[in-house]
Scaffold this motif. Structure first.
Motif, PDB file in Angstrom:
ATOM      1  N   ASP A 226     -13.679  10.014 -18.758  1.00 49.53           N
ATOM      2  CA  ASP A 226     -12.799  11.075 -18.259  1.00 49.53           C
ATOM      3  C   ASP A 226     -11.597  10.538 -17.504  1.00 49.53           C
ATOM      4  OD1 ASP A 226     -14.571  12.996 -19.249  1.00 49.53           O
ATOM      5  OD2 ASP A 226     -15.757  12.993 -17.391  1.00 49.53           O
ATOM      6  N   ASP A 227     -11.672   9.296 -17.065  1.00 44.72           N
ATOM      7  CA  ASP A 227     -10.622   8.741 -16.211  1.00 44.72           C
ATOM      8  C   ASP A 227      -9.593   7.989 -17.045  1.00 44.72           C
ATOM      9  OD1 ASP A 227      -9.208   7.986 -13.972  1.00 44.72           O
ATOM     10  OD2 ASP A 227     -10.493   6.266 -13.529  1.00 44.72           O
ATOM     11  N   ARG A 228      -8.902   8.731 -17.908  1.00 43.12           N
ATOM     12  CA  ARG A 228      -7.893   8.106 -18.755  1.00 43.12           C
ATOM     13  C   ARG A 228      -6.507   8.634 -18.401  1.00 43.12           C
ATOM     14  NH1 ARG A 228     -10.499   8.275 -24.801  1.00 43.12           N
ATOM     15  NH2 ARG A 228     -12.014   9.744 -23.965  1.00 43.12           N
ATOM     16  N   PRO A 229      -5.496   7.783 -18.429  1.00 44.52           N
ATOM     17  CA  PRO A 229      -4.154   8.238 -18.068  1.00 44.52           C
ATOM     18  C   PRO A 229      -3.555   9.160 -19.127  1.00 44.52           C
ATOM     19  CG  PRO A 229      -4.091   5.972 -18.829  1.00 44.52           C
ATOM     20  CD  PRO A 229      -5.537   6.351 -18.746  1.00 44.52           C
ATOM     21  N   SER A 230      -2.632   9.985 -18.673  1.00 38.43           N
ATOM     22  CA  SER A 230      -1.923  10.890 -19.575  1.00 38.43           C
ATOM     23  C   SER A 230      -0.876  10.125 -20.382  1.00 38.43           C
ATOM     24  CB  SER A 230      -1.240  11.986 -18.755  1.00 38.43           C
ATOM     25  OG  SER A 230      -0.237  12.642 -19.503  1.00 38.43           O
ATOM     26  N   PRO A 231      -0.586  10.572 -21.591  1.00 35.69           N
ATOM     27  CA  PRO A 231       0.513   9.939 -22.349  1.00 35.69           C
ATOM     28  C   PRO A 231       1.840   9.964 -21.599  1.00 35.69           C
ATOM     29  CG  PRO A 231      -0.801  11.345 -23.792  1.00 35.69           C
ATOM     30  CD  PRO A 231      -1.293  11.599 -22.395  1.00 35.69           C
ATOM     31  N   ALA A 232       1.993  10.905 -20.669  1.00 37.44           N
ATOM     32  CA  ALA A 232       3.253  11.008 -19.936  1.00 37.44           C
ATOM     33  C   ALA A 232       3.522   9.790 -19.059  1.00 37.44           C
ATOM     34  CB  ALA A 232       3.249  12.276 -19.074  1.00 37.44           C
ATOM     35  N   GLY A 258       4.676   9.889 -12.511  1.00 35.44           N
ATOM     36  CA  GLY A 258       4.756   8.467 -12.817  1.00 35.44           C
ATOM     37  C   GLY A 258       4.573   7.603 -11.582  1.00 35.44           C
ATOM     38  N   ARG A 259       5.126   8.044 -10.462  1.00 32.95           N
ATOM     39  CA  ARG A 259       4.966   7.283  -9.224  1.00 32.95           C
ATOM     40  C   ARG A 259       3.512   7.288  -8.760  1.00 32.95           C
ATOM     41  NH1 ARG A 259      10.293   9.290  -5.729  1.00 32.95           N
ATOM     42  NH2 ARG A 259      11.861   8.257  -7.056  1.00 32.95           N
ATOM     43  N   ALA A 260       2.825   8.414  -8.946  1.00 31.02           N
ATOM     44  CA  ALA A 260       1.413   8.470  -8.598  1.00 31.02           C
ATOM     45  C   ALA A 260       0.611   7.481  -9.449  1.00 31.02           C
ATOM     46  CB  ALA A 260       0.877   9.890  -8.770  1.00 31.02           C
ATOM     47  N   GLU A 261       0.964   7.355 -10.727  1.00 28.35           N
ATOM     48  CA  GLU A 261       0.287   6.393 -11.592  1.00 28.35           C
ATOM     49  C   GLU A 261       0.637   4.965 -11.170  1.00 28.35           C
ATOM     50  OE1 GLU A 261      -2.451   5.414 -14.478  1.00 28.35           O
ATOM     51  OE2 GLU A 261      -1.931   7.396 -13.673  1.00 28.35           O
ATOM     52  N   TRP A 262       1.859   4.755 -10.740  1.00 27.60           N
ATOM     53  CA  TRP A 262       2.258   3.443 -10.218  1.00 27.60           C
ATOM     54  C   TRP A 262       1.348   3.046  -9.056  1.00 27.60           C
ATOM     55  CZ3 TRP A 262       6.418   0.229 -11.648  1.00 27.60           C
ATOM     56  CH2 TRP A 262       6.703  -0.825 -10.776  1.00 27.60           C
ATOM     57  N   LEU A 263       1.124   3.977  -8.138  1.00 29.53           N
ATOM     58  CA  LEU A 263       0.235   3.704  -7.005  1.00 29.53           C
ATOM     59  C   LEU A 263      -1.179   3.394  -7.480  1.00 29.53           C
ATOM     60  CD1 LEU A 263       1.450   6.525  -4.603  1.00 29.53           C
ATOM     61  CD2 LEU A 263       1.763   4.072  -4.265  1.00 29.53           C
ATOM     62  N   GLU A 264      -1.633   4.107  -8.524  1.00 30.09           N
ATOM     63  CA  GLU A 264      -2.962   3.852  -9.074  1.00 30.09           C
ATOM     64  C   GLU A 264      -3.060   2.420  -9.592  1.00 30.09           C
ATOM     65  OE1 GLU A 264      -6.823   4.329 -10.438  1.00 30.09           O
ATOM     66  OE2 GLU A 264      -5.670   5.752  -9.213  1.00 30.09           O
ATOM     67  N   LEU A 265      -2.023   1.933 -10.240  1.00 26.87           N
ATOM     68  CA  LEU A 265      -2.046   0.577 -10.786  1.00 26.87           C
ATOM     69  C   LEU A 265      -1.989  -0.481  -9.688  1.00 26.87           C
ATOM     70  CD1 LEU A 265       0.208   1.054 -13.939  1.00 26.87           C
ATOM     71  CD2 LEU A 265      -2.259   0.682 -13.888  1.00 26.87           C
ATOM     72  N   THR A 266      -1.374  -0.170  -8.566  1.00 24.31           N
ATOM     73  CA  THR A 266      -1.343  -1.157  -7.480  1.00 24.31           C
ATOM     74  C   THR A 266      -2.741  -1.444  -6.947  1.00 24.31           C
ATOM     75  OG1 THR A 266      -1.001   0.491  -5.715  1.00 24.31           O
ATOM     76  CG2 THR A 266       0.972  -0.442  -6.772  1.00 24.31           C
ATOM     77  N   GLY A 296       6.377   8.794  -3.891  1.00 24.37           N
ATOM     78  CA  GLY A 296       7.492   7.902  -3.613  1.00 24.37           C
ATOM     79  C   GLY A 296       7.470   7.383  -2.190  1.00 24.37           C
ATOM     80  N   LEU A 297       7.034   8.228  -1.254  1.00 30.26           N
ATOM     81  CA  LEU A 297       6.923   7.799   0.135  1.00 30.26           C
ATOM     82  C   LEU A 297       5.940   6.632   0.261  1.00 30.26           C
ATOM     83  CD1 LEU A 297       6.664  10.052   3.256  1.00 30.26           C
ATOM     84  CD2 LEU A 297       5.015   8.230   2.913  1.00 30.26           C
ATOM     85  N   HIS A 298       4.786   6.757  -0.406  1.00 36.20           N
ATOM     86  CA  HIS A 298       3.780   5.696  -0.291  1.00 36.20           C
ATOM     87  C   HIS A 298       4.200   4.441  -1.058  1.00 36.20           C
ATOM     88  CE1 HIS A 298       0.885   7.897   2.070  1.00 36.20           C
ATOM     89  NE2 HIS A 298       1.066   8.946   1.293  1.00 36.20           N
ATOM     90  N   CYS A 299       4.918   4.611  -2.169  1.00 37.90           N
ATOM     91  CA  CYS A 299       5.469   3.438  -2.861  1.00 37.90           C
ATOM     92  C   CYS A 299       6.428   2.686  -1.941  1.00 37.90           C
ATOM     93  CB  CYS A 299       6.205   3.868  -4.124  1.00 37.90           C
ATOM     94  SG  CYS A 299       5.173   4.396  -5.506  1.00 37.90           S
ATOM     95  N   ALA A 300       7.298   3.419  -1.253  1.00 33.42           N
ATOM     96  CA  ALA A 300       8.319   2.795  -0.410  1.00 33.42           C
ATOM     97  C   ALA A 300       7.711   2.127   0.819  1.00 33.42           C
ATOM     98  CB  ALA A 300       9.347   3.845   0.010  1.00 33.42           C
ATOM     99  N   GLY A 313      -2.238   2.129   0.411  1.00 32.31           N
ATOM    100  CA  GLY A 313      -2.587   3.547   0.423  1.00 32.31           C
ATOM    101  C   GLY A 313      -1.765   4.318  -0.583  1.00 32.31           C
ATOM    102  N   ARG A 314      -2.413   5.314  -1.207  1.00 40.47           N
ATOM    103  CA  ARG A 314      -1.693   6.128  -2.190  1.00 40.47           C
ATOM    104  C   ARG A 314      -1.672   7.590  -1.812  1.00 40.47           C
ATOM    105  NH1 ARG A 314      -6.058   5.571  -7.160  1.00 40.47           N
ATOM    106  NH2 ARG A 314      -7.916   5.897  -5.906  1.00 40.47           N
ATOM    107  N   GLU A 315      -2.355   7.959  -0.741  1.00 40.59           N
ATOM    108  CA  GLU A 315      -2.298   9.319  -0.200  1.00 40.59           C
ATOM    109  C   GLU A 315      -2.692   9.237   1.263  1.00 40.59           C
ATOM    110  OE1 GLU A 315      -5.463  10.713   0.587  1.00 40.59           O
ATOM    111  OE2 GLU A 315      -6.390   8.862  -0.111  1.00 40.59           O
ATOM    112  N   TRP A 316      -2.752  10.393   1.928  1.00 41.26           N
ATOM    113  CA  TRP A 316      -2.880  10.441   3.378  1.00 41.26           C
ATOM    114  C   TRP A 316      -4.068   9.639   3.904  1.00 41.26           C
ATOM    115  CZ3 TRP A 316      -0.331  11.790   7.640  1.00 41.26           C
ATOM    116  CH2 TRP A 316      -1.060  11.988   8.800  1.00 41.26           C
ATOM    117  N   ASN A 317      -5.262   9.936   3.425  1.00 37.35           N
ATOM    118  CA  ASN A 317      -6.457   9.294   3.971  1.00 37.35           C
ATOM    119  C   ASN A 317      -6.481   7.799   3.692  1.00 37.35           C
ATOM    120  OD1 ASN A 317      -7.796  11.575   5.161  1.00 37.35           O
ATOM    121  ND2 ASN A 317      -8.272  12.294   3.108  1.00 37.35           N
ATOM    122  N   ALA A 318      -6.078   7.398   2.487  1.00 36.46           N
ATOM    123  CA  ALA A 318      -6.061   5.974   2.152  1.00 36.46           C
ATOM    124  C   ALA A 318      -5.036   5.234   3.003  1.00 36.46           C
ATOM    125  CB  ALA A 318      -5.758   5.790   0.669  1.00 36.46           C
ATOM    126  N   PHE A 319      -3.888   5.857   3.254  1.00 39.40           N
ATOM    127  CA  PHE A 319      -2.863   5.240   4.094  1.00 39.40           C
ATOM    128  C   PHE A 319      -3.385   5.052   5.514  1.00 39.40           C
ATOM    129  CE2 PHE A 319       0.899   5.844   6.906  1.00 39.40           C
ATOM    130  CZ  PHE A 319       1.543   4.651   6.607  1.00 39.40           C
TER     131      PHE A 319
END
Length: 378
Positions: A226-232, A258-266, A296-300, A313-319
């Motif tokens: 179930d944990d597969r990325p979207s074609p987008a 796309g930025r959320a997926e970028w964070l996932e790959l990090t 974008g905030l978490h990427c920066a 971190g990629r969202e509030w709790n992880a950060f």
């Protein structure tokens, strides 16, 4: 070979099951949940739900995703999500005109369940699925919530040009008698480093000689997970395939998804152990020109503290967890946030704290300062 199939044993040791030149079906849209009809019984609506009932002439009216917290006494025992919920109709509750019976249409997803049997449940509703979800009311029952549901049919995954080793080799020879649980599909970048990992089922539904020859096989896995990325977000993966990023702002051209997926790959791309203790002190500079959404905030921030392509971190709790140490940088230090007004304006409607009405930008700044970071907004 661009993909490795590995399974972790009880001691945490990864065992190789196969190498593959290609994979078809890694990028898929999630299977949509079937629509269901539910009835919120004896409901005291708040927020968006109350607003929807105030204008019955505008029904049906969408509510977005709605979280349902099931409480047994004072204990929170279950969480459900009503996906893309729509108010279809409503009427006063027969025993109390101040309450309502509300008919909803939605997809139903069970997120967390701790108890199977409930003695005296009650149901709290929230607008959204994040920690910023605002209350929408309380009900005495959600009719239809606990009904039986069939699991969606699994979406297969094709391993192309696969060099299977034992015991996967046995599964390719006798697929109908094969059932071996789950494994991890490791995705390699062009330099051979692991850039991502996804769980896949090991049930083999077919195998045939590969068009790539040399004794290779094309293997069909019944369930690609179930944990597969979207074609987008495929362009983000293609960028990471070139190698872990070394230039700043490489994430900036992508949209929020796309930025959320970028964070996932990090999270996988920089999982190597730290070479030393966390660094503290000094001054870090955050380029805020491209901070136009939460991802974008978490990427920066991660880029400012650790460099391109790094994880913080990629969202509030992880950060918040990362600020506690163990991720390369720990307070105290100074963060100079250039062009901070870009994030202040872009996140003006993103509220993390419904009670205090602070925006996500304000909450991040307050959290940094609470943890000992000197934040300079420019």
């Amino acid at each position: 070979m661009k993909y490795l199939l590995v399974q972790e044993d009880e001691d945490g040791v990864e065992r190789l099951w196969g190498r593959c030149a290609g994979v078809e079906g890694l990028f898929v849209e999630p299977v949509p949940l079937p629509r269901e009809v539910l009835i919120l019984r004896g409901c005291r609506p708040e927020g968006p739900l109350r607003d929807a009932l105030a204008e019955p002439g505008l029904l049906p009216r969408g509510l977005g995703d709605v979280s349902v917290e099931v409480l047994d006494g004072d204990d929170s025992v279950q969480w459900w999500t009503l996906v893309d919920a729509v108010v279809v109709a409503h009427r006063p509750h027969p025993d109390d005109p101040a309450r309502h019976d509300i008919v909803l249409g939605a997809g139903v997803r069970n997120d967390d369940t701790w108890l199977a049997r409930l003695e005296a449940p009650r149901f709290d509703l929230f607008a959204g699925t994040t920690v910023a979800a605002a209350p929408m009311g309380r009900c005495t029952d959600v009719e239809g919530l606990f009904g039986p549901r069939a699991d969606p049919a699994p979406v297969p995954l094709e391993l192309i040009g696969c060099e299977a080793v034992e015991p996967l080799l046995e599964g390719t020879q006798r697929p109908r008698r094969w059932a071996r649980g789950w494994a991890d599909l490791l995705v390699l970048d062009r330099h051979g480093a692991v850039m991502a990992s996804r769980p896949v089922g090991l049930d083999v539904s077919g195998a045939r000689p590969s068009v790539l020859g040399d004794g290779l096989e094309d293997v069909t896995l019944t369930d690609g997970g179930d944990d597969r990325p979207s074609p987008a977000v495929r362009p983000v993966w293609e960028k990471w395939y070139e190698g872990a990023p070394t230039e700043p702002h490489t994430w900036a051209p992508y949209d929020a998804r796309g930025r959320a997926e970028w964070l996932e790959l990090t999270t996988r791309g920089w999982r190597a152990p730290l070479s030393g203790p966390d660094r503290s002190g000094g001054e870090h500079h955050l380029d805020g020109r491209f901070v136009t959404d939460v991802p974008g905030l978490h990427c920066a921030i991660a880029e400012a503290l650790l460099g391109p392509g790094r994880y913080f971190g990629r969202e509030w709790n992880a950060f918040k967890d990362c600020l506690g140490g163990g991720f390369g940088v720990a307070p105290p230090f100074t963060l100079v946030w250039h062009d901070a007004d870009v994030a202040r304006r872009a996140l003006a409607e993103v509220v993390e704290d419904p009670e205090g009405r602070l925006t996500y930008f304000e909450e991040i700044v307050r959290l940094l300062e609470r943890r000992g970071v000197t934040v300079v907004l420019r």
